[in-house]
Design an enzyme around this catalytic site. Structure first.
Site, PDB file in Angstrom:
ATOM      1  N   ARG A  26       0.824  -1.203   0.000  1.00 39.91           N
ATOM      2  CA  ARG A  26       0.000   0.000   0.000  1.00 39.91           C
ATOM      3  C   ARG A  26       0.855   1.248   0.000  1.00 39.91           C
ATOM      4  O   ARG A  26       1.967   1.260   0.518  1.00 39.91           O
ATOM      5  CB  ARG A  26      -0.873   0.001   1.251  1.00 39.91           C
ATOM      6  CG  ARG A  26      -1.860   1.149   1.298  1.00 39.91           C
ATOM      7  CD  ARG A  26      -2.595   1.168   2.599  1.00 39.91           C
ATOM      8  NE  ARG A  26      -1.863   1.986   3.552  1.00 39.91           N
ATOM      9  CZ  ARG A  26      -2.285   2.260   4.763  1.00 39.91           C
ATOM     10  NH1 ARG A  26      -3.411   1.764   5.206  1.00 39.91           N
ATOM     11  NH2 ARG A  26      -1.573   3.019   5.560  1.00 39.91           N
TER      12      ARG A  26
ATOM     13  N   CYS B 254       0.052   5.506   0.803  1.00 39.76           N
ATOM     14  CA  CYS B 254      -0.950   6.484   1.242  1.00 39.76           C
ATOM     15  C   CYS B 254      -0.408   7.868   0.938  1.00 39.76           C
ATOM     16  O   CYS B 254       0.724   8.191   1.313  1.00 39.76           O
ATOM     17  CB  CYS B 254      -1.229   6.338   2.731  1.00 39.76           C
ATOM     18  SG  CYS B 254      -2.508   7.484   3.336  1.00 39.76           S
TER      19      CYS B 254
END
Length: 130
Positions: A105, A107
């Site tokens: 991931r 962000c």
């Protein structure tokens, strides 16, 4: 040439913009970014950023399910937040959906997200049949 198939479901928000909810290509499902929109009403869900993150992940999950997968098949997400001060609240809600082997991931804080939502997430899932 790679064959690609559009994936769509009424269980995730639809719009009139020129993109697919998801595209399946060679066993990989690329899911478009979703904000915290209720697919039944087409309206942004009320509540804090944690509540909104749950809705976003549910929208992603609906597209992945339509392609024959589950959130366990998600291998990569990108999380966009309007304010990095929301990072911890987004993480807490996000973790509820990705407990075992969470996807890779990134962000990022975005200057402005569509419709001024506070969180948007896109995903890549491996839904290739074995």
């Amino acid at each position: 040439m790679t064959e690609k198939t559009a994936v769509s479901t009424d269980d995730a928000p639809r719009n009139d913009n020129p993109y697919s909810q998801g595209v399946l290509a060679d066993g990989l499902l690329f899911v478009s970014g979703f904000g915290p929109v209720d697919p039944e009403t087409g309206e942004e869900v009320e509540g804090d950023v944690g509540t909104q993150t749950h809705r976003v992940v549910e929208n992603l999950a609906a597209v992945v399910a339509e392609a024959g997968g589950s959130l366990a098949d998600v291998v990569k997400t990108t999380v966009y937040v309007a304010d990095m001060d929301d990072y911890e609240a987004v993480n807490e809600a996000y973790a509820d959906h990705f407990e075992e082997t969470p996807p890779a991931r990134v962000c990022v804080e975005a200057a402005r997200l569509p419709d001024d939502v506070r969180v948007e997430i896109d995903a890549i899932a491996n839904v290739e049949e074995e």
